[in-house]
Design an enzyme around this catalytic site. Structure first.
Site, mmCIF file in Angstrom:
data_model
loop_
_atom_site.group_PDB
_atom_site.id
_atom_site.type_symbol
_atom_site.label_atom_id
_atom_site.label_comp_id
_atom_site.label_asym_id
_atom_site.label_seq_id
_atom_site.Cartn_x
_atom_site.Cartn_y
_atom_site.Cartn_z
ATOM 1 N N HIS A 271 1.024 -0.915 -0.358
ATOM 2 C CA HIS A 271 0.206 -0.217 -0.070
ATOM 3 C C HIS A 271 0.851 1.116 0.115
ATOM 4 O O HIS A 271 0.519 2.288 0.125
ATOM 5 C CB HIS A 271 -1.073 0.238 1.262
ATOM 6 C CG HIS A 271 -1.838 -1.086 0.996
ATOM 7 N ND1 HIS A 271 -3.173 -0.351 1.965
ATOM 8 C CD2 HIS A 271 -1.855 -2.641 0.740
ATOM 9 C CE1 HIS A 271 -4.220 -1.500 1.135
ATOM 10 N NE2 HIS A 271 -3.280 -2.846 0.625
ATOM 11 N N GLU B 73 -11.106 -0.920 -8.371
ATOM 12 C CA GLU B 73 -11.706 0.402 -9.200
ATOM 13 C C GLU B 73 -11.028 1.146 -10.200
ATOM 14 O O GLU B 73 -10.243 1.068 -10.233
ATOM 15 C CB GLU B 73 -11.831 1.759 -7.471
ATOM 16 C CG GLU B 73 -13.215 1.622 -7.145
ATOM 17 C CD GLU B 73 -12.617 2.167 -5.696
ATOM 18 O OE1 GLU B 73 -13.308 1.949 -4.808
ATOM 19 O OE2 GLU B 73 -12.327 3.388 -5.847
#
Length: 460
Positions: free
Chosen positions: A143, A231
């Site tokens: 991340h 997404e």
């Protein structure tokens, strides 16, 4: 989804695919790479590549020859961390580029992230003069993003992941979980959404792709979800993208309330289960007509190459067409050349799968039957040089056709190595030639509308 799907094979042989009426051929440009993270089409018409372990290289797109420029010593490659995104920006009026890279490093026993600008001088095959523009950003082995994207106004976008600190994505004082916008010297643009803040958008989990549509100017990101809702987002200044309060669409009662209160922009498309979406590029070239005004999306976990047609205004993804799923293993890096070729980097040496014997590879997707129009086809350059042969440090007089705009001029030697770059106007132009070794040199002029003019210069 489209019907293009083939069995997974991490070292599959390239082949061809049908995209509408177009045959798209896939070939291998180079092999033996170690986790390519970024691929760019550079201003010198070479591919530029980062590899996660810290190496920056240029790749000759004609031969596949890889020229390392630098291995950055303080890169920390552990888990998903390492050398990540890159942008290459010509320095006006010089023979230099600014090379911007994002990478993870260790300081005081803590993993962090920084943005560094290097200097590249044409012909040196080296990067020098590192300047830290942004540092001390919290990072984790997962991340941490991060892509870079140069905008037409010479500002830079930089994505950051939430660094496993989920609330930080909603904290405007934190640089994690954001898309940042900065000037090329690292300062805050005066027209950023919040005065004095680098934050352009917030509420991101781990954006792995970033692209701009040349036709509309709209910006898009590809972002990892947890176990659900990967997404693709339309990026708009000062919008909130929801994480961690919203996963995917605003479709649960608590999410709907948060979205209404916090200016949340819903994604254009989501995937559950997740694919591990990664590299993202915009395609609008006549070489492959069915991909015009499409986002080209890669994924890691699923190994997909997907084409996402956009609406005319760029505000909707109309459908998803998969060219393949899993055929070449994990995919991360992608770029499109001015000739309409697509370059893709595999990521099979990133520790998440068993690599094939030639991994990692750079693949080339192209329509070999495509013939450029008369606008883009190279034409003969009416070039007058006094003297010719031209000795070192000579001033040449160039007689050119009338040009609507200034043209970018590239001088390369017989092996295709660039030795000079500048801008030239049409008509009669004085050109101060840089020092060069004896031999034949090619002068190419390229205008923003795609025209290319060529001429030869002999150095005794």
């Amino acid at each position: 989804m489209g019907a293009y799907c083939t069995p997974r094979s991490a070292d599959a042989q390239p082949g061809s695919y049908q995209v509408g009426n177009t045959t798209v051929s896939v070939s291998t440009l180079t092999t033996g790479r170690d986790t390519p993270w970024e691929l760019l089409w550079g201003p010198d018409n070479f591919l530029w590549m980062t590899e996660r372990g810290g190496r920056v290289s240029r790749i000759d797109p004609a031969t596949g020859v890889v020229t390392p420029l630098l291995t950055i010593a303080d890169v920390t490659e552990t888990g998903e961390s390492g050398l990540l995104g890159m942008a290459v920006v010509p320095t006006p009026g010089s023979n230099q580029y600014g090379v911007f890279v994002v990478y993870n490093y260790t300081e005081g026993g803590q993993l962090k992230e920084k943005l560094v600008r290097y200097q590249y001088t044409i012909g040196t095959n080296a990067l020098s003069n590192p300047q830290v523009l942004l540092g001390n950003i919290p990072a984790q082995t997962t991340h941490s993003g991060s892509r870079l994207l140069l905008l037409p106004d010479n500002t830079l976008l930089m994505t950051t992941g939430d660094a496993q600190d989920l609330p930080s994505a909603q904290n405007r004082s934190s640089l994690t979980g954001k898309i940042l916008r900065l000037n090329l010297d690292g300062s805050v643009p005066a027209n950023n959404p919040v005065a004095g803040s680098l934050v352009y958008t917030l509420g991101h989990r781990n954006p792995q792709g970033l692209a701009r549509a040349a036709s509309t100017g709209k910006l898009y990101s590809a972002e990892h979800g947890p176990n659900n809702d990967d997404e693709v987002n339309l990026i708009e200044a000062n919008r909130n993208y929801g994480w961690p309060n919203v996963e995917g669409l605003c479709n649960l009662p608590a999410e709907q309330a948060f979205c209404q209160a916090n200016n949340v922009r819903e994604p254009l498309i989501t995937w559950t289960p997740t694919l591990g979406v990664s590299g993202l590029a915009y395609y609008d070239h006549p070489a492959i007509p069915d991909w015009r005004n499409n986002l080209l999306q890669l994924s890691l976990k699923a190994g997909t190459f997907s084409a996402l047609p956009l609406s005319a205004n760029g505000e909707q993804v109309l459908r998803e067409n998969n060219l393949w799923t899993g055929t070449y293993g994990r995919l991360r890096a992608i770029c499109v050349s001015p000739q309409g070729r697509v370059y893709v980097g595999t990521s099979n040496r990133d520790g998440r799968t068993a690599p094939g014997p030639t991994d990692d590879r750079i693949l080339v997707l192209e329509n070999r039957a495509f013939t450029p129009t008369s606008v883009t086809k190279p034409v003969a350059l009416s070039l007058t040089i006094y003297p010719n042969p031209a000795p070192a440090n000579a001033t040449a007089t160039l007689q050119l056709p009338a040009l609507r705009t200034r043209a970018t001029a590239l001088l390369t030697d017989a092996r295709g190595r660039q030795v000079w770059q500048g801008e030239i106007s049409g008509g009669t132009t004085q050109l101060s030639l840089p020092p060069a070794a004896p031999g034949l040199y090619l002068l190419r002029l390229r205008t923003p509308d795609g025209a290319e003019l060529r001429g030869r210069i002999m150095r005794p």
